[in-house]
Design a protein around this motif. Structure first.
Motif, PDB file in Angstrom:
ATOM      1  N   ARG A  76     -18.149  -1.699  -3.413  1.00  0.00           N
ATOM      2  CA  ARG A  76     -17.795  -1.341  -1.879  1.00  0.00           C
ATOM      3  C   ARG A  76     -16.645  -1.821  -1.073  1.00  0.00           C
ATOM      4  O   ARG A  76     -15.968  -1.404  -0.470  1.00  0.00           O
ATOM      5  N   LEU A  77     -15.645  -3.367  -2.258  1.00  0.00           N
ATOM      6  CA  LEU A  77     -14.564  -4.143  -1.604  1.00  0.00           C
ATOM      7  C   LEU A  77     -13.538  -3.419  -1.720  1.00  0.00           C
ATOM      8  O   LEU A  77     -11.972  -3.664  -1.333  1.00  0.00           O
ATOM      9  N   ALA A  78     -13.727  -2.218  -3.041  1.00  0.00           N
ATOM     10  CA  ALA A  78     -12.230  -1.219  -3.062  1.00  0.00           C
ATOM     11  C   ALA A  78     -12.312  -0.513  -1.792  1.00  0.00           C
ATOM     12  O   ALA A  78     -10.265  -0.430  -1.880  1.00  0.00           O
ATOM     13  N   TYR A  79     -12.906  -0.110  -0.980  1.00  0.00           N
ATOM     14  CA  TYR A  79     -12.447   0.713   0.452  1.00  0.00           C
ATOM     15  C   TYR A  79     -11.858  -0.159   1.779  1.00  0.00           C
ATOM     16  O   TYR A  79     -12.087  -1.185   1.587  1.00  0.00           O
ATOM     17  N   SER A  80     -11.185   0.763   2.048  1.00  0.00           N
ATOM     18  CA  SER A  80     -10.020   0.108   2.739  1.00  0.00           C
ATOM     19  C   SER A  80     -10.956   0.300   4.144  1.00  0.00           C
ATOM     20  O   SER A  80     -10.320  -0.887   5.426  1.00  0.00           O
ATOM     21  N   GLN A  81     -11.889   0.624   4.300  1.00  0.00           N
ATOM     22  CA  GLN A  81     -13.101   0.024   5.649  1.00  0.00           C
ATOM     23  C   GLN A  81     -13.145  -1.059   5.323  1.00  0.00           C
ATOM     24  O   GLN A  81     -13.241  -1.860   6.082  1.00  0.00           O
ATOM     25  N   LEU A  82     -13.558  -1.609   4.356  1.00  0.00           N
ATOM     26  CA  LEU A  82     -13.354  -3.231   3.717  1.00  0.00           C
ATOM     27  C   LEU A  82     -12.832  -4.041   3.309  1.00  0.00           C
ATOM     28  O   LEU A  82     -12.908  -5.209   2.531  1.00  0.00           O
ATOM     29  N   GLY A  83     -11.291  -3.550   3.478  1.00  0.00           N
ATOM     30  CA  GLY A  83     -10.508  -4.538   3.577  1.00  0.00           C
ATOM     31  C   GLY A  83      -9.298  -4.082   2.169  1.00  0.00           C
ATOM     32  O   GLY A  83      -8.680  -4.860   1.553  1.00  0.00           O
ATOM     33  N   GLY A  84     -10.180  -3.421   1.079  1.00  0.00           N
ATOM     34  CA  GLY A  84      -9.849  -2.870   0.071  1.00  0.00           C
ATOM     35  C   GLY A  84      -8.071  -1.846   0.051  1.00  0.00           C
ATOM     36  O   GLY A  84      -8.030  -1.205   1.657  1.00  0.00           O
ATOM     37  N   PRO A  85      -7.444  -1.540  -0.469  1.00  0.00           N
ATOM     38  CA  PRO A  85      -6.708  -0.586  -0.380  1.00  0.00           C
ATOM     39  C   PRO A  85      -6.689   1.148  -1.081  1.00  0.00           C
ATOM     40  O   PRO A  85      -5.757   1.658  -0.620  1.00  0.00           O
TER      41      PRO A  85
END
Length: 125
Positions: A76-85
């Motif tokens: 989940r940390l890879a998603y832009s909504q959670l700061g990922g790219p």
């Protein structure tokens, strides 16, 4: 590798295959399966620490990026909504529909992908 369960976190400890440095992989599974787990590498004190360097195996790009993030739809940390790219995968709630990228839909499969990429890693940062 060994594993332990701490509330809604699953931790796996072992050594990096290239240089033998101890590593701890942690998956925070709160919200799983509606959301993918949050995968990180941390030290015994619970702080983010060493991170595997990218490596390539059979022409497959590494999921380990220099931003110290596991870039895979099951993180989940890879998603832009959670700061990922990644804004190109939809939101983290769409993780099971992402195609044409590394895919794993259960914890055992996710860990297998991480460990497979770890074997191709060139060391740690």
């Amino acid at each position: 590798m060994s594993w332990e369960v701490e509330g809604l976190r699953v931790a796996f400890t072992g050594k990096h295959p290239a240089d033998g440095i101890p590593l701890r992989i942690v998956a925070s599974v709160d919200g799983y399966r509606a959301l993918p787990p949050a995968w990180i590498f941390e030290d015994p004190e619970g702080k983010r620490s060493l991170f595997p360097k990218a490596g390539h195996s059979a022409g497959v790009s590494s999921i380990f990026h220099s931003n110290r993030l596991i870039c895979a739809p099951f993180n989940r940390l890879a998603y832009s909504q959670l700061g990922g790219p990644h804004s190109n995968w939809g939101g983290p709630e769409c993780w099971l529909q992402v195609r044409r990228h590394v895919r794993a839909t259960n914890l055992a499969g996710m860990l297998a992908v991480v460990l497979g990429h770890l074997k191709a890693s060139l060391g740690v940062y």
